[in-house]
Enzyme design. Structure first.
Site, PDB file in Angstrom:
ATOM      1  N   LYS A  99      31.824  11.197   7.990  1.00  0.00           N
ATOM      2  CA  LYS A  99      31.623  10.620   9.316  1.00  0.00           C
ATOM      3  C   LYS A  99      31.015  11.718  10.176  1.00  0.00           C
ATOM      4  CE  LYS A  99      33.698   8.843  13.469  1.00  0.00           C
ATOM      5  NZ  LYS A  99      34.910   8.812  14.317  1.00  0.00           N
ATOM      6  N   GLY A 160      38.863   7.227  23.054  1.00  0.00           N
ATOM      7  CA  GLY A 160      40.188   7.258  23.659  1.00  0.00           C
ATOM      8  C   GLY A 160      40.311   6.576  25.000  1.00  0.00           C
ATOM      9  N   ALA A 186      35.348   3.732  18.291  1.00  0.00           N
ATOM     10  CA  ALA A 186      35.782   4.320  19.571  1.00  0.00           C
ATOM     11  C   ALA A 186      35.855   3.286  20.684  1.00  0.00           C
ATOM     12  CB  ALA A 186      34.893   5.480  20.006  1.00  0.00           C
ATOM     13  N   GLY A 187      36.902   3.435  21.488  1.00  0.00           N
ATOM     14  CA  GLY A 187      37.041   2.649  22.706  1.00  0.00           C
ATOM     15  C   GLY A 187      37.911   1.411  22.600  1.00  0.00           C
ATOM     16  N   ASN A 208      41.604   4.444  15.989  1.00  0.00           N
ATOM     17  CA  ASN A 208      42.545   5.564  15.921  1.00  0.00           C
ATOM     18  C   ASN A 208      43.514   5.523  17.092  1.00  0.00           C
ATOM     19  OD1 ASN A 208      42.247   9.190  15.368  1.00  0.00           O
ATOM     20  ND2 ASN A 208      44.029   7.915  15.561  1.00  0.00           N
ATOM     21  N   SER A 209      43.025   5.820  18.296  1.00  0.00           N
ATOM     22  CA  SER A 209      43.913   5.944  19.456  1.00  0.00           C
ATOM     23  C   SER A 209      44.729   4.694  19.713  1.00  0.00           C
ATOM     24  CB  SER A 209      43.089   6.288  20.706  1.00  0.00           C
ATOM     25  OG  SER A 209      42.433   7.523  20.564  1.00  0.00           O
TER      26      SER A 209
END
Length: 258
Positions: A99, A160, A186-187, A208-209
């Site tokens: 990645k 995040g 992301a986001g 992830n987050s």
């Protein structure tokens, strides 16, 4: 059962990719990975501790059945650093995937398009299956696909931030023209946003987050897995066309007037 997901000649049943940062403990992360059903799991190289095996997440992840590790170059400031990190990641993980992540500004963590393109060009030539994290830019997406990237990974919103699919309109442009899989990275904050991305036509999402920072990360991992499956099933089933006006669900009859 939805159609399998193919990346770089490798086939995967799950369209949910998982990041491994921000978890409160390694055990929580491992349980979330198991609950998610994810087969592609990203690992930041700075979290691989070759000196202390008891503090190294790479070994426990590699032991999980069906997991393909995807080292990421997070922390690299430019193409040269990303290339070096990718080589190290392949050596440690024995994985052909990388990645590609280059975001030199810590205040917004947005990917550098110029350095990302240059690093991708070098890594493709080196035989990597390159998954570049990028801004939702249709022109850059095409350029990255043209040089051989296995997929493009446009952001839904800043890393995040939990702002969801803030780049929705640009994602539509990317999807319309992309010749490689499109993975939103992301986001995302809620499972419903992951489902929406799959319904839109995205091939997968990386989360992830939203899982790591949840009150119950393991339960949230299961929720995202269900949402991704539902979104893809809806896409494959074929969503009804949107209309500007109401339409009756039953045929009009005159029996009430008779």
């Amino acid at each position: 059962m939805t159609a399998p997901f193919t990346l770089g000649g490798h086939e995967f049943a799950s369209r949910l990719m998982l990041g491994t940062g921000k978890f409160s403990a390694a055990a929580v992360m491992l349980n979330a990975v198991k609950a998610s059903g994810a087969q592609l799991v990203t690992v930041a190289l700075r979290r691989i501790n070759r000196e202390r095996r008891d503090d190294d997440i790479l070994g426990p992840l590699a032991e999980l059945p069906g997991i393909t590790l995807v080292p990421n170059t997070s922390g690299a400031m430019n193409a040269k650093e990303a290339f070096k990190a990718a080589l190290l990641g392949r050596e440690l993980s024995r994985s052909p995937f990388v990645k590609l992540e280059i975001h030199p500004n810590p205040h917004h963590l947005l990917p550098d398009p110029i350095e990302t393109y240059e690093a991708a060009r070098l890594l493709v030539k080196e035989g990597f299956i390159v998954l570049p994290y990028m801004q939702a830019d249709p022109v850059l997406a095409k350029r990255l696909a043209d040089i051989g990237c296995a997929a493009v990974m446009p952001l839904g919103a800043a890393i995040g931030s939990g702002r969801g699919l803030a780049t929705l309109e640009m994602l539509k442009y990317i999807l319309r023209e992309s010749t490689v899989p499109v993975i939103v990275d992301a986001g995302l904050r809620a499972p419903s946003e992951a489902a929406a991305a799959l319904e839109l036509g995205c091939d997968a999402v990386l989360v992830n987050s939203a899982i790591a920072a949840a009150g119950d990360p393991v339960a949230m991992a299961r929720a995202f897995a269900s949402a991704v499956r539902a979104g893809r099933e809806a896409r494959e089933a074929g969503l009804m066309a949107a209309r500007d006006a109401a339409a009756p669900t039953s045929p009009l009859t005159s029996f009430l007037q008779s």
